[in-house]
Design an enzyme around this catalytic site. Sequence first.
Site, PDB file in Angstrom:
ATOM      1  N   GLY A 174       0.838  -1.208   0.000  1.00  0.00           N
ATOM      2  CA  GLY A 174       0.000   0.000   0.000  1.00  0.00           C
ATOM      3  C   GLY A 174       0.862   1.243   0.000  1.00  0.00           C
ATOM      4  O   GLY A 174       0.549   2.238   0.658  1.00  0.00           O
TER       5      GLY A 174
ATOM      6  N   ARG B 220       0.391   5.692  -1.976  1.00  0.00           N
ATOM      7  CA  ARG B 220      -0.045   7.011  -1.498  1.00  0.00           C
ATOM      8  C   ARG B 220      -0.219   6.964   0.026  1.00  0.00           C
ATOM      9  O   ARG B 220       0.001   5.930   0.649  1.00  0.00           O
ATOM     10  CB  ARG B 220      -1.373   7.410  -2.159  1.00  0.00           C
ATOM     11  CG  ARG B 220      -2.472   6.401  -1.929  1.00  0.00           C
ATOM     12  CD  ARG B 220      -3.825   6.867  -2.438  1.00  0.00           C
ATOM     13  NE  ARG B 220      -4.856   5.938  -2.022  1.00  0.00           N
ATOM     14  CZ  ARG B 220      -5.276   4.906  -2.748  1.00  0.00           C
ATOM     15  NH1 ARG B 220      -4.761   4.686  -3.937  1.00  0.00           N
ATOM     16  NH2 ARG B 220      -6.204   4.094  -2.271  1.00  0.00           N
TER      17      ARG B 220
ATOM     18  N   SER C  80      -4.910  -0.003  13.724  1.00  0.00           N
ATOM     19  CA  SER C  80      -5.694   1.239  13.875  1.00  0.00           C
ATOM     20  C   SER C  80      -6.197   1.309  15.310  1.00  0.00           C
ATOM     21  O   SER C  80      -6.442   0.266  15.934  1.00  0.00           O
ATOM     22  CB  SER C  80      -6.890   1.213  12.929  1.00  0.00           C
ATOM     23  OG  SER C  80      -7.814   2.227  13.276  1.00  0.00           O
TER      24      SER C  80
ATOM     25  N   TYR D  17     -13.887  -3.526   9.484  1.00  0.00           N
ATOM     26  CA  TYR D  17     -12.564  -2.882   9.575  1.00  0.00           C
ATOM     27  C   TYR D  17     -11.959  -3.086  10.975  1.00  0.00           C
ATOM     28  O   TYR D  17     -10.785  -3.448  11.121  1.00  0.00           O
ATOM     29  CB  TYR D  17     -12.730  -1.402   9.254  1.00  0.00           C
ATOM     30  CG  TYR D  17     -11.464  -0.583   9.229  1.00  0.00           C
ATOM     31  CD1 TYR D  17     -10.590  -0.656   8.149  1.00  0.00           C
ATOM     32  CD2 TYR D  17     -11.152   0.290  10.276  1.00  0.00           C
ATOM     33  CE1 TYR D  17      -9.432   0.121   8.113  1.00  0.00           C
ATOM     34  CE2 TYR D  17     -10.007   1.064  10.249  1.00  0.00           C
ATOM     35  CZ  TYR D  17      -9.148   0.975   9.167  1.00  0.00           C
ATOM     36  OH  TYR D  17      -8.013   1.741   9.143  1.00  0.00           O
ATOM     37  N   ALA D  18     -12.792  -2.866  12.014  1.00  0.00           N
ATOM     38  CA  ALA D  18     -12.291  -3.016  13.396  1.00  0.00           C
ATOM     39  C   ALA D  18     -11.861  -4.457  13.659  1.00  0.00           C
ATOM     40  O   ALA D  18     -10.829  -4.699  14.296  1.00  0.00           O
ATOM     41  CB  ALA D  18     -13.363  -2.585  14.394  1.00  0.00           C
ATOM     42  N   ALA D  19     -12.642  -5.415  13.139  1.00  0.00           N
ATOM     43  CA  ALA D  19     -12.278  -6.834  13.332  1.00  0.00           C
ATOM     44  C   ALA D  19     -10.940  -7.124  12.637  1.00  0.00           C
ATOM     45  O   ALA D  19     -10.085  -7.818  13.186  1.00  0.00           O
ATOM     46  CB  ALA D  19     -13.375  -7.737  12.773  1.00  0.00           C
TER      47      ALA D  19
END
Length: 246
Positions: free
Chosen positions: A11, A14, A141, A154-156
């Site tokens: 990734g 950017r 995160s 996303y949290a998982a």
Amino acid sequence: MSEGRTAVITGGSRGIGAAIANRLARDGADIALIATKDSESARKTVESIRALGRKCEFFACNVADEAECSATAGAILEEFGSVDILVNNAGITNDKLMVQMKEDDFSKVLEVNLLGAYHMSKAFLRSFMRKKSGRIINISSVVGLMGNAGQTNYAASKAGLIGLTKSMAKEYAAKGITVNAIAPGYIETAMTGAMTDGAAEKILESIPLKRAGSPEDVANLAAFLAQDETSYITGEVIKVDGGMYI
Ligand code: NDP
């Protein structure tokens, strides 16, 4: 400093990945940059690193695909000779309330964010083990620590990265490999740029330092964790969030 070393950044086209790539290059590392496609932003990042006098090559790879990761790791090792630092940064969001979230919405985010880190780490593990050294830095995160409505997928994935980090740290410490996670808070990139002004304002109010972080704020910590001098730090999850989650 990362003088004479090679870093792989997933990734890296950017945002946070590009900032980490630039920062490690400034510290003297050569860079293998990964993203799904050879975009204009990827080309710009490659050029900015080459302008620093470092070697930089781009590799198109979908980190959700194990065979692609394995082939890409092989191509990188052939091109650079060896790899010292792996930054698992590639990530996506697909925010929805859970009642509206289809299984595919959930699993696609896990496949890139969590399985992606598993695939890439596994692809480089043997070469790290042979050298008895290696640095793996996973970009998690604060959402993986505190949860967030609308981001169950996303949290998982980000909480899963923390379990992966700690388990790998225990499994490979004896081989001289350190594995740490960075948990950024609200960082100004294309990912957060997609939020509505109202949602962004609400988050900013909840940050004690009263500002969004920059990709460079995250890159500074990645550079710290990549140095030879920090070889006694492993299994850590370090927040870069302006105090958002204390
Ligand atoms: P961006 O959306 O700006 O960049 C995401 C990067 O991931 C791009 O380079 C993209 O490449 C790459 N990517 C996406 N999917 C894949 C895939 N399947 N295979 C390979 N590469 C892929 O995001 P950010 O810079 O904001 O985020 C970077 C990381 O930091 C993510 O893991 C994110 O979850 C995490 N993070 C971000 C925060 C923020 O506030 N911005 C906060 C906390 C964590 P391509 O050019 O191919 O699209």
